[in-house]
Design a protein around this motif. Structure first.
Motif, short mmCIF file in Angstrom:
data_model
loop_
_atom_site.label_atom_id
_atom_site.label_comp_id
_atom_site.label_asym_id
_atom_site.label_seq_id
_atom_site.Cartn_x
_atom_site.Cartn_y
_atom_site.Cartn_z
N LYS A 1 6.99 0.58 1.92
CA LYS A 1 6.69 -0.17 3.13
C LYS A 1 5.35 0.29 3.66
N LEU A 2 4.28 -0.43 3.64
CA LEU A 2 3.00 -0.02 3.88
C LEU A 2 2.24 -0.88 4.82
N GLY A 3 3.17 -2.09 5.45
CA GLY A 3 2.50 -2.75 6.26
C GLY A 3 1.67 -3.82 5.85
N MET A 4 0.93 -4.62 6.58
CA MET A 4 0.37 -5.76 6.19
C MET A 4 -0.74 -5.32 5.40
N VAL A 5 -1.31 -6.31 4.46
CA VAL A 5 -2.57 -6.05 3.61
C VAL A 5 -3.66 -6.45 4.52
N MET A 6 -4.78 -5.53 4.45
CA MET A 6 -5.93 -5.42 5.34
C MET A 6 -6.87 -6.13 4.70
N ALA B 1 -6.58 -2.51 -3.04
CA ALA B 1 -5.99 -3.24 -1.59
C ALA B 1 -5.85 -2.25 -0.70
N GLY B 2 -6.20 -2.23 0.71
CA GLY B 2 -5.86 -1.44 1.61
C GLY B 2 -4.85 -2.04 2.59
N TYR B 3 -4.00 -1.21 3.09
CA TYR B 3 -2.93 -1.49 4.02
C TYR B 3 -2.72 -1.12 5.33
N GLU B 4 -1.99 -1.71 6.21
CA GLU B 4 -1.82 -1.23 7.53
C GLU B 4 -1.65 0.19 7.72
N ASP B 5 -0.77 0.94 6.91
CA ASP B 5 -0.40 2.30 7.24
C ASP B 5 -1.53 3.37 6.62
N GLY B 6 -2.83 2.77 6.05
CA GLY B 6 -3.90 3.44 5.76
C GLY B 6 -3.89 3.79 4.31
N GLU C 1 -4.32 5.26 10.29
CA GLU C 1 -5.01 3.87 10.78
C GLU C 1 -5.05 3.00 9.89
N PRO C 2 -4.81 1.38 10.31
CA PRO C 2 -5.22 0.39 9.18
C PRO C 2 -6.54 0.57 8.63
N LEU C 3 -6.54 0.36 7.30
CA LEU C 3 -7.83 0.03 6.63
C LEU C 3 -8.36 -1.23 6.82
N MET C 4 -9.26 -1.41 7.66
CA MET C 4 -10.05 -2.47 8.10
C MET C 4 -10.87 -3.21 6.82
N CYS C 5 -11.56 -2.42 6.13
CA CYS C 5 -12.29 -3.07 5.31
C CYS C 5 -12.80 -1.92 4.03
N LEU C 6 -13.04 -2.33 2.99
CA LEU C 6 -13.47 -1.45 1.57
C LEU C 6 -14.67 -2.05 1.07
N ARG D 1 -20.38 2.95 -10.56
CA ARG D 1 -20.13 4.40 -10.49
C ARG D 1 -18.63 4.91 -10.15
N MET D 2 -17.72 3.62 -10.24
CA MET D 2 -16.36 3.86 -10.04
C MET D 2 -16.28 4.59 -8.54
N ARG D 3 -16.93 4.33 -7.72
CA ARG D 3 -16.78 4.85 -6.18
C ARG D 3 -16.38 3.73 -5.18
N GLY D 4 -15.94 4.19 -4.16
CA GLY D 4 -15.64 3.23 -3.02
C GLY D 4 -15.61 4.03 -1.60
N VAL D 5 -15.51 3.34 -0.83
CA VAL D 5 -15.43 3.84 0.62
C VAL D 5 -14.67 2.66 1.46
N SER D 6 -13.86 3.17 2.47
CA SER D 6 -13.20 2.44 3.39
C SER D 6 -13.67 2.77 4.93
N GLY D 7 -13.21 1.94 5.80
CA GLY D 7 -13.33 2.09 7.06
C GLY D 7 -12.22 1.80 7.84
N SER D 8 -12.01 2.05 9.07
CA SER D 8 -10.65 1.66 9.84
C SER D 8 -11.40 1.70 11.29
N SER D 9 -10.34 1.85 12.45
CA SER D 9 -10.60 1.82 13.74
C SER D 9 -10.96 3.35 14.26
#
Length: 329
Positions: free
Chosen positions: A153-158, A175-180, A202-207, A213-221
């Protein structure tokens, strides 16, 4: 001496509603355009030469538009609204018609992600009717290829990012989810390959993801950007977070040349980083309310590449920054 603070080269006004999302289309031989989605359900088509909206599209019954994109092979426009519909627009020869639409059943704010697989053929990843569900739909048939549901249970997909690796089967989906949590899915095998859980729930708001480069970054509240990478076995590896002065990130975008990262901040600011080392380069201050979307243009001429920011203050700012030099760090 340090560089002076950048200023926008111009500002687009007239949407008369908060602006949620942006997308550039600068195809060779075509007029450079910027698409924006507004909180009152309209999509503005901005002519970047005249700096005016040449068309205003209304296809979401006044419901907020949260994602816009275009298909390179056909030039068609995609728009996603909170009316639970994704619309496909035919804009050829001056048209402004919805040629097809899809009901998603999702009431959240998660943006869709598309992947072109051939001339006129493409996949759409979209949130489903269930809280954690992601549907992969093939167009033009609109056949549901699969429905992805995590075991826990990860919460809503964000947030979502669909992509095709250079080697091996695919496509893959981040995919980023509500539980981070952040999950990497193998769409063809319909299973999760890897999961990374942040220490901050915190929920992942964006990625944003860089497949080269097979790299990424995510942001939240909260007040951190969280970079990560995929190793040779496609395992997600979290890296040290990058602290922000103020909390809240609405969207992240990596420039096509892999040199810059831009973040849309709840503190009314756009922050620009060197993508290689996530070194802060500039803080763009212009808006008087939350910045909700950022986008880099893909113009072939590097001198004409722009950064656009969309804000709750009903304006779009356009910036020409760091378009010269071999590396920004």
């Amino acid at each position: 001496m340090s560089r002076p603070s950048p200023t926008p080269i111009y500002t687009l006004r007239g949407a008369a509603a908060p602006l949620n999302t942006l997308h550039f289309s600068c195809q060779e031989g075509s007029q450079p355009l910027l698409f924006s989605g507004s909180g009152k359900g309209s999509v503005h088509v901005w002519n970047l030469d005249s700096r005016r909206a040449e068309r205003v599209l209304d296809g979401h019954s006044g419901s907020s538009v949260i994602w816009v994109s275009t298909l390179q092979s056909t030039g068609a426009l995609l728009s996603q609204g909170r009316d639970m519909r994704v619309c496909l627009w035919d804009l050829s020869e001056g048209r402004a018609e919805v040629s097809d639409s899809l009901w998603t059943g999702s009431v959240g704010f998660c943006q869709c992600s598309s992947l072109e697989t051939g001339q006129g053929a493409w996949l759409l990843a979209c949130p489903g009717e269930q809280t954690e569900e992601i549907k992969i739909i093939a167009f033009p048939s609109k056949k549901v290829m699969c429905s992805l549901l995590p075991d826990a249970k990860l919460g809503m997909v964000m947030c979502l990012r669909l992509w095709q690796p250079d080697a091996g089967p695919g496509p893959l989906l981040l995919a980023g989810y509500e539980d981070g949590s952040l999950l990497l899915w193998d769409v063809s095998q319909r299973r999760a390959l890897s999961r990374a859980s942040s220490t901050c729930p915190e929920p992942l708001m964006c990625l944003a993801f860089d497949p080269q480069r097979m790299r990424g970054v995510s942001g939240s509240s909260d007040n951190n950007l969280r970079p990560w990478a995929l190793d040779e076995n496609r395992n997600l590896q979290l890296q040290d977070p990058v602290a922000l002065v103020n909390p809240g990130v609405s969207q992240l975008c990596i420039r096509g040349d892999g040199k810059l990262l831009a973040s849309a901040g709840w503190d009314h600011r756009v922050r620009v980083f060197g993508w290689k080392r996530l070194r802060p380069l500039a803080v763009l201050q212009h808006h008087t309310d939350m910045v909700l979307g950022v986008a880099f243009s893909d113009h072939r001429d590097p001198r004409r590449r722009l950064l656009a920011a969309a804000s709750k203050d009903q304006r779009i700012s356009l910036w020409s920054i760091y378009n010269e030099g071999p590396d920004t760090g």
